[in-house]
Write a protein that holds these residues in place. Structure first.
Motif, PDB file in Angstrom:
ATOM      1  N   THR A   1       0.830  -1.197   0.000  1.00 56.77           N
ATOM      2  CA  THR A   1       0.000   0.000   0.000  1.00 56.77           C
ATOM      3  C   THR A   1       0.870   1.254   0.000  1.00 56.77           C
ATOM      4  OG1 THR A   1      -0.066  -0.226   2.362  1.00 56.77           O
ATOM      5  CG2 THR A   1      -2.015  -0.961   1.183  1.00 56.77           C
ATOM      6  N   SER A   2       0.246   2.364  -0.228  1.00 61.91           N
ATOM      7  CA  SER A   2       0.978   3.632  -0.282  1.00 61.91           C
ATOM      8  C   SER A   2       1.684   3.893   1.049  1.00 61.91           C
ATOM      9  CB  SER A   2      -0.006   4.753  -0.582  1.00 61.91           C
ATOM     10  OG  SER A   2       0.708   5.930  -0.822  1.00 61.91           O
ATOM     11  N   GLY A   3       2.952   4.315   0.941  1.00 65.02           N
ATOM     12  CA  GLY A   3       3.688   4.683   2.150  1.00 65.02           C
ATOM     13  C   GLY A   3       4.334   3.517   2.872  1.00 65.02           C
TER      14      GLY A   3
ATOM     15  N   LYS B   1       8.150   1.105  -0.413  1.00 65.44           N
ATOM     16  CA  LYS B   1       8.615   0.502  -1.662  1.00 65.44           C
ATOM     17  C   LYS B   1       9.643   1.390  -2.352  1.00 65.44           C
ATOM     18  CE  LYS B   1       4.450   0.759  -3.440  1.00 65.44           C
ATOM     19  NZ  LYS B   1       3.605   1.337  -2.385  1.00 65.44           N
ATOM     20  N   THR B   2       9.256   2.659  -2.565  1.00 67.53           N
ATOM     21  CA  THR B   2      10.155   3.587  -3.250  1.00 67.53           C
ATOM     22  C   THR B   2      11.452   3.738  -2.473  1.00 67.53           C
ATOM     23  OG1 THR B   2       8.305   4.777  -4.207  1.00 67.53           O
ATOM     24  CG2 THR B   2      10.377   5.954  -4.074  1.00 67.53           C
ATOM     25  N   THR B   3      11.318   3.837  -1.162  1.00 66.93           N
ATOM     26  CA  THR B   3      12.513   3.976  -0.342  1.00 66.93           C
ATOM     27  C   THR B   3      13.453   2.787  -0.546  1.00 66.93           C
ATOM     28  OG1 THR B   3      11.165   5.154   1.259  1.00 66.93           O
ATOM     29  CG2 THR B   3      13.319   4.430   1.996  1.00 66.93           C
ATOM     30  N   THR B   4      12.894   1.589  -0.538  1.00 67.88           N
ATOM     31  CA  THR B   4      13.724   0.399  -0.747  1.00 67.88           C
ATOM     32  C   THR B   4      14.441   0.478  -2.097  1.00 67.88           C
ATOM     33  OG1 THR B   4      12.077  -0.863   0.475  1.00 67.88           O
ATOM     34  CG2 THR B   4      13.699  -2.126  -0.773  1.00 67.88           C
TER      35      THR B   4
HETATM   36  N1  LIG Z   1      12.581  12.215   2.627  1.00 66.90           N
HETATM   37  C1  LIG Z   1      11.694  11.744   3.529  1.00 66.90           C
HETATM   38  N2  LIG Z   1      11.613  12.312   4.748  1.00 66.90           N
HETATM   39  C2  LIG Z   1      10.729  11.835   5.674  1.00 66.90           C
HETATM   40  N3  LIG Z   1       9.897  10.833   5.451  1.00 66.90           N
HETATM   41  C3  LIG Z   1       9.925  10.216   4.262  1.00 66.90           C
HETATM   42  C4  LIG Z   1      10.821  10.649   3.222  1.00 66.90           C
HETATM   43  N4  LIG Z   1      10.639   9.878   2.134  1.00 66.90           N
HETATM   44  C5  LIG Z   1       9.671   9.001   2.481  1.00 66.90           C
HETATM   45  N5  LIG Z   1       9.252   9.202   3.743  1.00 66.90           N
HETATM   46  C6  LIG Z   1       8.229   8.441   4.430  1.00 66.90           C
HETATM   47  O1  LIG Z   1       8.601   7.091   4.374  1.00 66.90           O
HETATM   48  C7  LIG Z   1       7.468   6.281   4.125  1.00 66.90           C
HETATM   49  C8  LIG Z   1       7.705   5.395   2.927  1.00 66.90           C
HETATM   50  O2  LIG Z   1       7.800   6.208   1.797  1.00 66.90           O
HETATM   51  P1  LIG Z   1       7.909   5.605   0.329  1.00 66.90           P
HETATM   52  O3  LIG Z   1       8.078   6.719  -0.614  1.00 66.90           O
HETATM   53  O4  LIG Z   1       8.956   4.548   0.312  1.00 66.90           O
HETATM   54  O5  LIG Z   1       6.480   4.951   0.143  1.00 66.90           O
HETATM   55  P2  LIG Z   1       5.916   4.105  -1.076  1.00 66.90           P
HETATM   56  O6  LIG Z   1       5.741   2.742  -0.574  1.00 66.90           O
HETATM   57  O7  LIG Z   1       6.758   4.286  -2.274  1.00 66.90           O
HETATM   58  O8  LIG Z   1       4.505   4.777  -1.255  1.00 66.90           O
HETATM   59  P3  LIG Z   1       3.741   5.202  -2.616  1.00 66.90           P
HETATM   60  O9  LIG Z   1       3.088   3.994  -3.145  1.00 66.90           O
HETATM   61  O10 LIG Z   1       2.752   6.173  -2.137  1.00 66.90           O
HETATM   62  O11 LIG Z   1       4.767   5.773  -3.534  1.00 66.90           O
HETATM   63  C9  LIG Z   1       6.284   7.199   3.961  1.00 66.90           C
HETATM   64  O12 LIG Z   1       5.533   7.178   5.150  1.00 66.90           O
HETATM   65  C10 LIG Z   1       6.889   8.548   3.751  1.00 66.90           C
HETATM   66  O13 LIG Z   1       6.098   9.528   4.366  1.00 66.90           O
END
Ligand SMILES: Nc1ncnc2c1ncn2[C@@H]1O[C@H](COP(=O)(O)OP(=O)(O)OP(=O)(O)O)[C@@H](O)[C@H]1O
Ligand SMILES: [Mg+2]
Lengths: 519, 325
Positions: free
Chosen positions: B35-37, B40-43
């Motif tokens: 799900t969002s957040g 995934k993107t961070t990984t």
């Molecule tokens: N630079 C940052 N500073 C603080 N918090 C962050 C930062 N980047 C991401 N986060 C937090 O880390 C969590 C994971 O973010 P991420 O971008 O990896 O989500 P995601 O799984 O890719 O979601 P989506 O599907 O919405 O893209 C989120 O709760 C986001 O708010």
């Protein structure tokens, strides 16, 4: 139609000077603009990388822009002297803000996902900056440069205040001399220059990437060309810094030239800055007024006008006749001061304000008290009399005295419009009924306002009574404005030098000066 | 190909990625789903160091990423970002040539490869090389984004929701092409999506994440038939039946099928044993007359079969029952 013909005439006669001033103006603008691009652009980029510094840098650049130009130029004289250097530096400071701010916002508004894409593909920070951020920031950045250019063309007119030339010479000279064609000859080219700069920069912005480099090269080659203007050596024995009014008025420098066959090496400067310039030895001779408190402040010597070249300038209040008719009680009050102030007294009063830093109001009050003329304000609710004054201390003090007297002796209210530039601005305001009273000098009335032919002016100047009568009659006829009886002192033009230098060179009179220069 | 060990990313005090360990094999397509957040993107960005690890380690092709210059690491890894992320001041040609330029390729090599990859992506080089991104449709931009990531033929490609911004129809057609793309077949691909359908269509394996942690890592079939925990079960709940049909191949049903012997039907569609059950049922559910029949090809061990929709459904039912026993 007459004005247009006069304008065309002026431009034709002065075309050489006009070309010179225009080139100087372009030079000032381009050099200062280049400087602020060279400094402002990297600075703007730097704060996109160290964002913590952005508030400070933008704040400082913003404050710099709010400093009044005359104050900034005055502040720069001790460090950079007079001439193009401080002018360019001041222009540089003024144009810094739009360039830094637009560079910063231009780069900051680039879509962050694009920046991330670029880095994700392996760009270094430098590659990101040069290949992605700068090209995408270019429109905003260019808008900043265009703003700065137009701003600089405008502000560069102020260069005339510190002998840096440019079209401001005509503009300020024209204002000082009440010469409309001269004002236009400066103002119109300046406006055209602003439009031209904006247009050329807009074209530059739309050049295809390939053609940008030759254009930049051309630009870089152009700078030394314009800079060379300012490298003309100056090896005069003594340098004179004259205010535009003095330099242009028949009873000022031209009269002096004729009477003494004096040929000074002159530059034009703002009246507010000449004292500082002579004090800092940027110039050696300046013009001024014989009662100016700054003579004492800066330890200057007034050169004696041994051949009576300068006509008498007796101070008196100018009043619109309708005001006197509506408020007959005013006349008596206005005449309380007549004949009570002599030259040395006026110099002293001026000095108290200029050097001892007392307020004009306090000095005026102290003087009135000493003479037993002062009465507490009646806080009347009558009509309002508007007092005007030019921008110098003596006028402020006289206006203050008058204001306190009117409030103390009548039920009229008083408001003051002080700092109305030069003679033309003050007199026009009076004639238009925007002010009711202001202090003026007989010589100024004769020369500047009545435009009396030189021959007649010369003969009148010999007799102060005759001159006053002539001036007051003429004013009554032509403008319905009355000259009240003179206050007593004669604030005429004067040439001044630093006391030390004058002593060393044994110069006490203008004739001495001429001899020294001819040795 | 990629080893992630105890990777953790903390933003101030918030753990976006929490102690993840993961191996991605060479030439496999691994989908990060969640799900969002959920992180995934961070990984994904941890792998090319757009985000730096707080703890743990990552190796790409046997080399620790911390011991390489980030720029050099990134130039060897293809990267596709959401919404294509094309540079608006560059033409299609210049956009695709970004990484070749960074790698210092010569002009002729860059040009031939740029045209070649664009054609592979289904865009005529002649027509599109000189266009600017604003002159392209969303789908075309996406293709150029893919071309840009693949032009240097990197062994590893990271994709962050590459089909995110497309309408369903364009998306499914691009998805289909994508799956059959020769240029991707031999690459290690890590693809981020929050779309279950997309994950199951493209992933050799799926890594389902929640709150920065891995909930289950396995093949699509494992996720559907052997969910590791309640979260996985709930996550797939809505689409369970469809996913079951999607991950099962016809050949897997063989032992549960009752063969039809009648060959009288005129509308016969032949499918290989590797075709998904979902595909077969979709073909059969078309309401035409005479109703179509699937002819399952014979293999070395099994004879050819003719199947109607009820035959298939009965077999699926039995398959699931046996699994649950
Ligand atoms: N630079 C940052 N500073 C603080 N918090 C962050 C930062 N980047 C991401 N986060 C937090 O880390 C969590 C994971 O973010 P991420 O971008 O990896 O989500 P995601 O799984 O890719 O979601 P989506 O599907 O919405 O893209 C989120 O709760 C986001 O708010
Ligand atoms: Mg994301």
């Amino acid at each position: 139609m007459n004005d247009l013909a006069a304008f065309v005439d002026f431009v034709r006669l002065q075309s050489g000077k006009l070309l010179e001033q225009t080139l100087e103006h372009i030079g000032l603008t381009i050099i200062s603009l280049s400087l602020s691009i060279v400094i402002g652009l990297p600075l703007g980029l730097l704060i996109t990388r160290y964002k913590r510094g952005s508030g400070t840098v933008l704040g400082i650049a913003g404050i710099l822009q709010t400093i009044p130009s005359i104050a900034l130029l005055g502040f720069l004289i001790p460090f950079l002297g007079i001439g193009p250097k401080p002018a360019i530096f001041a222009l540089f400071l003024y144009s810094l803000l739009p360039i830094i701010r637009n560079t910063y916002t231009g780069v900051m508004q680039v879509d962050p996902t694009l920046k991330e894409a670029a880095r994700g593909m392996g760009m270094t920070d430098w590659q990101l900056l040069t290949r992605i951020e700068l090209p995408l920031a270019l429109p905003v950045l260019f808008a900043g440069i265009r703003t700065a250019a137009v701003l600089n063309v405008g502000v560069a007119t102020l260069a005339a205040y510190i002998a840096a030339g440019g079209l401001g010479e005509f503009i300020f000279g024209g204002i000082a001399l009440n010469n409309t064609p001269m004002i236009l000859a400066g103002a119109i080219p300046a406006a055209l220059l602003a439009i031209a700069f904006d247009f050329i920069l807009a074209r530059l912005q739309n050049l295809r990437r390939g053609r940008l480099k030759p254009a930049l090269l051309l630009f870089c080659l152009g700078i030394p060309l314009f800079s060379s203007f300012y490298l003309i050596p100056n090896n005069a024995k003594l340098q004179a810094g004259l205010s535009p009014e003095f330099a242009g008025r028949p009873d000022g420098y031209p009269g002096l030239k004729a009477t003494y066959q004096l040929d000074l090496n002159t530059v034009i400067m703002a009246p507010a800055l000449v004292y500082k310039a002579v004090y800092e030895s940027d110039v050696d001779i300046i013009d001024g007024y014989s009662t100016d408190g700054k003579i004492k402040t800066y330890n200057l010597r007034v050169l004696e006008d041994d051949k009576q070249s300068f006509p008498p300038y007796h101070a008196a209040f100018l009043v619109r006749e309708p005001v006197l008719q509506q408020h007959p009680e005013l006349r008596q009050v206005l005449e309380l001061l007549s004949g009570t102030i002599n030259d040395s007294l006026m110099t002293e009063l001026n000095y108290q304000v200029d050097f001892a830093k007392q307020s004009p109001a306090d000095v005026a009050k102290a003087y009135l008290k000493k003479k037993g003329l002062w009465q507490a304000s009646r806080s009347g609710l009558g009509e309002t009399i508007v007092l005007g004054s030019k921008i110098f201390t003596e006028q402020y003090i006289l206006t203050e005295m008058l204001s306190q007297l009117i409030k103390g002796y009548t039920d009229l209210q008083v408001s003051a419009k002080t700092g109305l530039g030069g003679t033309k601005i003050c007199f026009d305001a009076l004639a238009a009924g925007e002010i009711d009273i202001y202090p003026e000098y007989t010589g100024t009335g004769l020369q500047v306002i009545l435009n009396t032919p030189p021959a007649l002016a010369d003969s009148l100047s010999k007799d102060k009574e005759l001159m006053f009568k002539y001036v007051s009659t003429r004013f009554q006829e032509r403008f319905q404005i009355e000259w009240l009886p003179p206050l007593g002192f004669n604030n005429t033009y004067a040439l001044m030098m630093r006391e030390q230098q004058a002593k060393r060179l044994h110069i006490t009179t203008i004739s001495d000066l001429k001899h020294y220069l001819e040795q | 190909m990629i080893r992630i060990r105890n990777a953790t990313k903390t933003f101030s005090s918030f753990k976006a990625v929490d102690n993840i360990s993961l191996d991605i094999k060479e030439r496999e397509t691994l989908v990060l789903l969640g799900t969002s957040g959920c992180g995934k993107t961070t990984t994904l960005k941890l792998i090319n160091r757009l985000i730096e690890l707080s703890a743990g380690s990552i190796e790409v092709a046997g080399k620790n990423i911390q011991q390489q210059k980030p720029e050099e690491l990134r130039r060897r890894i293809g990267y596709v970002i959401q919404g294509a992320g094309l540079f608006p001041h560059y033409t299609v040609k210049e956009n695709i040539a970004v990484v070749p330029r960074l790698l210092g390729w010569n002009k002729s090599k860059t040009e031939t490869q740029t045209s070649r990859i664009l054609e592979i992506m289904g865009l005529s080089a002649q027509k599109y090389l000189w266009k600017y991104p604003r002159e392209l449709s969303g789908g075309q931009q996406q293709r150029v984004g893919l071309a840009r990531a693949l032009v240097t033929d990197p062994p590893v490609v990271l994709m962050d929701e590459p089909f995110g911004a497309l309408d369903p129809i364009t998306r499914s057609s691009i998805l289909h092409e994508f799956r059959n793309l020769e240029a991707l077949r031999h690459k290690t691909v890590i693809l981020v999506t929050h779309d279950i359908q997309e994950a199951f269509e493209l992933g050799d394996r799926i890594c389902l994440m929640d709150k920065g942690e891995i909930q289950q890592l396995g093949t699509p079939k494992e996720l559907v038939f052997q969910p590791a925990n309640a979260f996985v079960r709930r996550f797939l709940q809505e689409r369970r039946f469809q996913l079951q049909l999607q991950v099962l191949q016809l050949a897997e049903l063989h032992s549960y099928l009752q063969p039809h012997l009648t060959f009288t039907d005129t509308n016969i569609i032949t499918l290989p044993g590797t075709a998904s059950v979902l595909e077969a049922t979709q073909l059969l559910s078309v309401a035409t007359y005479p109703r179509p029949v699937i002819a399952l090809e014979a293999t070395a061990t099994t004879p050819a079969l003719h199947l109607g929709i009820s035959d298939i459904m009965a077999a699926v039912d039995k398959y699931i029952q046996t699994l649950n026993l």
